[in-house]
Write a protein that holds these residues in place. Structure first.
Motif, PDB file in Angstrom:
ATOM      1  N   THR A   7       0.752  -1.206  -0.102  1.00 43.88           N
ATOM      2  CA  THR A   7       0.122   0.088   0.040  1.00 43.88           C
ATOM      3  C   THR A   7       0.688   1.125  -0.172  1.00 43.88           C
ATOM      4  OG1 THR A   7      -1.558   1.177   1.206  1.00 43.88           O
ATOM      5  CG2 THR A   7      -0.331  -0.169   2.416  1.00 43.88           C
ATOM      6  N   ASP A   8       0.337   2.353  -0.520  1.00 46.39           N
ATOM      7  CA  ASP A   8       0.962   3.633  -0.289  1.00 46.39           C
ATOM      8  C   ASP A   8       0.092   4.389   0.582  1.00 46.39           C
ATOM      9  OD1 ASP A   8      -0.926   4.526  -2.064  1.00 46.39           O
ATOM     10  OD2 ASP A   8       0.130   5.537  -3.595  1.00 46.39           O
ATOM     11  N   VAL A   9      -0.840   4.077   1.097  1.00 42.75           N
ATOM     12  CA  VAL A   9      -1.432   4.768   2.385  1.00 42.75           C
ATOM     13  C   VAL A   9      -2.056   5.994   2.021  1.00 42.75           C
ATOM     14  CG1 VAL A   9      -1.139   5.131   4.687  1.00 42.75           C
ATOM     15  CG2 VAL A   9       0.717   3.931   3.649  1.00 42.75           C
ATOM     16  N   ALA A  10      -2.788   5.968   0.498  1.00 46.44           N
ATOM     17  CA  ALA A  10      -3.533   7.142   0.135  1.00 46.44           C
ATOM     18  C   ALA A  10      -4.989   6.717   0.830  1.00 46.44           C
ATOM     19  CB  ALA A  10      -3.623   6.932  -1.248  1.00 46.44           C
ATOM     20  N   PRO A  11      -5.943   7.555   0.711  1.00 46.47           N
ATOM     21  CA  PRO A  11      -7.327   7.444   1.440  1.00 46.47           C
ATOM     22  C   PRO A  11      -8.028   6.286   1.110  1.00 46.47           C
ATOM     23  CG  PRO A  11      -6.906   9.948   1.069  1.00 46.47           C
ATOM     24  CD  PRO A  11      -5.695   9.242   0.332  1.00 46.47           C
ATOM     25  N   ASP A  12      -8.023   6.098  -0.281  1.00 46.90           N
ATOM     26  CA  ASP A  12      -8.602   4.889  -0.473  1.00 46.90           C
ATOM     27  C   ASP A  12      -7.957   3.645  -0.154  1.00 46.90           C
ATOM     28  OD1 ASP A  12      -6.772   5.737  -2.655  1.00 46.90           O
ATOM     29  OD2 ASP A  12      -7.614   4.621  -4.213  1.00 46.90           O
ATOM     30  N   VAL A  26     -10.792 -13.219   5.388  1.00 45.95           N
ATOM     31  CA  VAL A  26      -9.754 -12.720   4.660  1.00 45.95           C
ATOM     32  C   VAL A  26      -8.630 -12.679   5.955  1.00 45.95           C
ATOM     33  CG1 VAL A  26      -8.326 -10.965   3.488  1.00 45.95           C
ATOM     34  CG2 VAL A  26     -10.594 -11.390   2.902  1.00 45.95           C
ATOM     35  N   THR A  27      -7.520 -13.292   5.697  1.00 46.32           N
ATOM     36  CA  THR A  27      -6.426 -13.074   6.694  1.00 46.32           C
ATOM     37  C   THR A  27      -5.228 -12.278   5.836  1.00 46.32           C
ATOM     38  OG1 THR A  27      -6.868 -15.220   7.590  1.00 46.32           O
ATOM     39  CG2 THR A  27      -4.566 -14.422   8.154  1.00 46.32           C
ATOM     40  N   ILE A  28      -4.892 -11.238   6.553  1.00 49.19           N
ATOM     41  CA  ILE A  28      -3.634 -10.302   6.105  1.00 49.19           C
ATOM     42  C   ILE A  28      -2.670 -10.713   6.712  1.00 49.19           C
ATOM     43  CG2 ILE A  28      -2.899  -8.027   5.805  1.00 49.19           C
ATOM     44  CD1 ILE A  28      -5.727  -6.927   6.500  1.00 49.19           C
ATOM     45  N   SER A  29      -1.520 -11.270   5.707  1.00 46.66           N
ATOM     46  CA  SER A  29      -0.596 -11.741   6.306  1.00 46.66           C
ATOM     47  C   SER A  29       0.786 -10.971   6.521  1.00 46.66           C
ATOM     48  CB  SER A  29       0.191 -12.973   5.304  1.00 46.66           C
ATOM     49  OG  SER A  29       0.318 -12.321   4.226  1.00 46.66           O
ATOM     50  N   ALA A  30       0.776 -10.079   5.821  1.00 42.90           N
ATOM     51  CA  ALA A  30       1.708  -8.781   6.213  1.00 42.90           C
ATOM     52  C   ALA A  30       1.249  -7.459   5.259  1.00 42.90           C
ATOM     53  CB  ALA A  30       3.114  -9.305   5.479  1.00 42.90           C
ATOM     54  N   ILE A  31       1.952  -6.521   5.698  1.00 40.46           N
ATOM     55  CA  ILE A  31       1.618  -5.174   4.886  1.00 40.46           C
ATOM     56  C   ILE A  31       2.899  -4.366   4.686  1.00 40.46           C
ATOM     57  CG2 ILE A  31       0.373  -3.000   4.988  1.00 40.46           C
ATOM     58  CD1 ILE A  31      -1.857  -4.175   6.819  1.00 40.46           C
ATOM     59  N   THR A  32       3.166  -4.199   3.496  1.00 44.29           N
ATOM     60  CA  THR A  32       4.309  -3.463   2.908  1.00 44.29           C
ATOM     61  C   THR A  32       3.939  -2.181   2.320  1.00 44.29           C
ATOM     62  OG1 THR A  32       4.401  -4.678   1.005  1.00 44.29           O
ATOM     63  CG2 THR A  32       5.927  -5.506   2.566  1.00 44.29           C
ATOM     64  N   VAL A  33       4.792  -1.035   2.978  1.00 43.48           N
ATOM     65  CA  VAL A  33       4.366   0.261   2.382  1.00 43.48           C
ATOM     66  C   VAL A  33       5.329   0.637   1.403  1.00 43.48           C
ATOM     67  CG1 VAL A  33       4.549   2.646   3.113  1.00 43.48           C
ATOM     68  CG2 VAL A  33       3.410   0.866   4.607  1.00 43.48           C
ATOM     69  N   SER A  34       4.619   1.357   0.266  1.00 49.28           N
ATOM     70  CA  SER A  34       5.505   1.541  -0.718  1.00 49.28           C
ATOM     71  C   SER A  34       5.795   3.067  -0.575  1.00 49.28           C
ATOM     72  CB  SER A  34       4.629   1.710  -2.239  1.00 49.28           C
ATOM     73  OG  SER A  34       5.412   2.163  -3.152  1.00 49.28           O
ATOM     74  N   GLY A  35       7.211   3.205  -0.255  1.00 52.25           N
ATOM     75  CA  GLY A  35       7.759   4.676  -0.153  1.00 52.25           C
ATOM     76  C   GLY A  35       7.633   5.463  -1.363  1.00 52.25           C
ATOM     77  N   THR A 122      -1.328  -5.153  -4.603  1.00 52.28           N
ATOM     78  CA  THR A 122      -0.834  -3.764  -4.686  1.00 52.28           C
ATOM     79  C   THR A 122      -1.609  -2.520  -4.946  1.00 52.28           C
ATOM     80  OG1 THR A 122      -0.293  -3.695  -7.031  1.00 52.28           O
ATOM     81  CG2 THR A 122       1.326  -5.095  -5.627  1.00 52.28           C
ATOM     82  N   LEU A 123      -1.668  -1.693  -4.045  1.00 51.95           N
ATOM     83  CA  LEU A 123      -2.463  -0.248  -4.127  1.00 51.95           C
ATOM     84  C   LEU A 123      -1.754   0.919  -4.460  1.00 51.95           C
ATOM     85  CD1 LEU A 123      -4.767  -1.374  -0.887  1.00 51.95           C
ATOM     86  CD2 LEU A 123      -5.045  -1.754  -3.436  1.00 51.95           C
ATOM     87  N   GLY A 124      -0.495   0.658  -4.812  1.00 47.66           N
ATOM     88  CA  GLY A 124       0.261   1.971  -5.140  1.00 47.66           C
ATOM     89  C   GLY A 124       1.522   1.523  -6.121  1.00 47.66           C
ATOM     90  N   PRO A 125       2.318   2.450  -6.219  1.00 51.36           N
ATOM     91  CA  PRO A 125       3.380   1.842  -7.305  1.00 51.36           C
ATOM     92  C   PRO A 125       3.897   0.762  -6.915  1.00 51.36           C
ATOM     93  CG  PRO A 125       3.643   3.999  -6.588  1.00 51.36           C
ATOM     94  CD  PRO A 125       2.424   3.569  -5.677  1.00 51.36           C
ATOM     95  N   LEU A 126       4.410  -0.159  -7.899  1.00 45.06           N
ATOM     96  CA  LEU A 126       4.780  -1.460  -7.855  1.00 45.06           C
ATOM     97  C   LEU A 126       6.443  -1.662  -7.312  1.00 45.06           C
ATOM     98  CD1 LEU A 126       2.997  -2.536 -10.855  1.00 45.06           C
ATOM     99  CD2 LEU A 126       2.664  -3.731  -8.746  1.00 45.06           C
TER     100      LEU A 126
END
Length: 312
Positions: A7-12, A26-35, A122-126
């Protein structure tokens, strides 16, 4: 099902994460933030941890990747980044949750090893995913499928008018535009990629009718998810301006295998060179390398989102 969210943590993104936390299947195994996305690393990780705290979510490891694209210097507007860094206006509690003592690449690798065939959203840049598979090519064989919110195939992009640095770019979508090389790397990796492109998300605008559904659900339910959605909407009035769409929430429903849209196979090439078409996702000849979202079911998407957000 089990997901890794990038995720890039935008509102959506916050709406999408809230949906996935609220979905009991749904189980979330991990969250990575796209800087390279809307939030910077430190603040983005902090917002995600505090969001998980507010939603009373299970412990989830959270880590961030690099803050520069694989190539070039594209970036989201500074005002967008400042707002994402601040949690998009949400009242988020302090928390004792700590970031994982890993980079995003290391967390991805560890999670893929633990959950063979894992689905990635993926919800932001790859950038993070591309970085991971470039440094550790064996990861491609461990990933089940990747749902990418990004791209614009047969519809205009969403850069022109919002980025003074690219006023003539009418073809690229933001998540691809910020790091075109990363998008090209993922699409050419051999991964099973489902592209939740603007072709489909343009069919699910945030409407006044949807707003009324959300408010009605919040009056009938005191669920943590729907309360947060209402607050996010109040803090971000541009969401109901008529120019906002269910980009990341729709991608979340599809990654979680809800029947909210249909995909078609296609070969896509990404324009990685600088210029007025940088970041374009173009039809090309040859074997398909993606399935792209060509049709979204707006009523099903709205009902799914509101139903899960308001579930106790």
């Amino acid at each position: 099902m089990t997901l890794l969210i990038d995720t890039d943590v935008a509102p959506d993104d916050l709406l999408a994460i809230t949906f996935l936390v609220s979905a009991t299947d749904v189980t979330i195994s991990a969250i990575t933030v796209s800087g390279t996305g809307e939030a910077h690393c430190a603040s983005g990780v902090d917002v995600v941890l505090r969001l998980l705290e507010r939603l009373d979510a299970p412990e989830v490891p959270v880590a961030c990747g690099r803050e520069e694209p694989l190539a070039g210097d594209h970036t989201f507007p500074s005002t967008w980044r400042e707002w994402a860094d601040a949690g998009s206006g949400l009242d988020l509690p302090t928390t004792d949750r700590e970031p994982a003592d890993l980079t995003a690449i290391e967390l991805m690798a560890a999670t893929f090893a633990e959950h063979d065939g894992l689905t990635v959203l993926t919800l932001g840049p790859l950038t993070n995913l591309a970085d991971a598979i470039l440094s550790r090519p064996e990861l491609v064989d461990q990933i089940g499928s990747v749902y990418v919110m990004g791209g614009a195939v047969d519809v205009p992009g969403n850069i022109a008018g919002s980025d003074p640095a690219a006023p003539d770019n009418e073809v690229a979508e933001w998540n691809v535009y910020v790091d075109p090389l990363a998008a090209a790397t993922v699409l050419e990796s051999g991964l099973t990629v489902r592209l939740v492109s603007l072709d489909g998300t343009n069919q699910v605008p945030v409407t006044e009718a949807l707003g009324r559904q959300v408010m009605a659900a919040s009056e009938a339910s005191d669920a943590l998810g729907i309360r947060l959605v209402v607050e996010l909407g109040a803090a971000n009035p541009f969401m109901s301006s008529g120019s906002y769409y269910l980009w990341d929430p729709l991608a979340a429903t599809l990654a979680a295998r809800y029947p909210t849209g249909t995909f078609s196979p296609l070969r896509i090439e990404v324009e990685t060179a600088e210029g007025p078409t940088s970041g374009a996702t173009m039809r090309a000849d040859g074997d398909p390398n993606v399935e792209y979202l060509d049709e979204a079911d707006a009523p099903a998407a709205e009902a799914t989102l509101v139903g899960v957000w308001s579930a106790d």
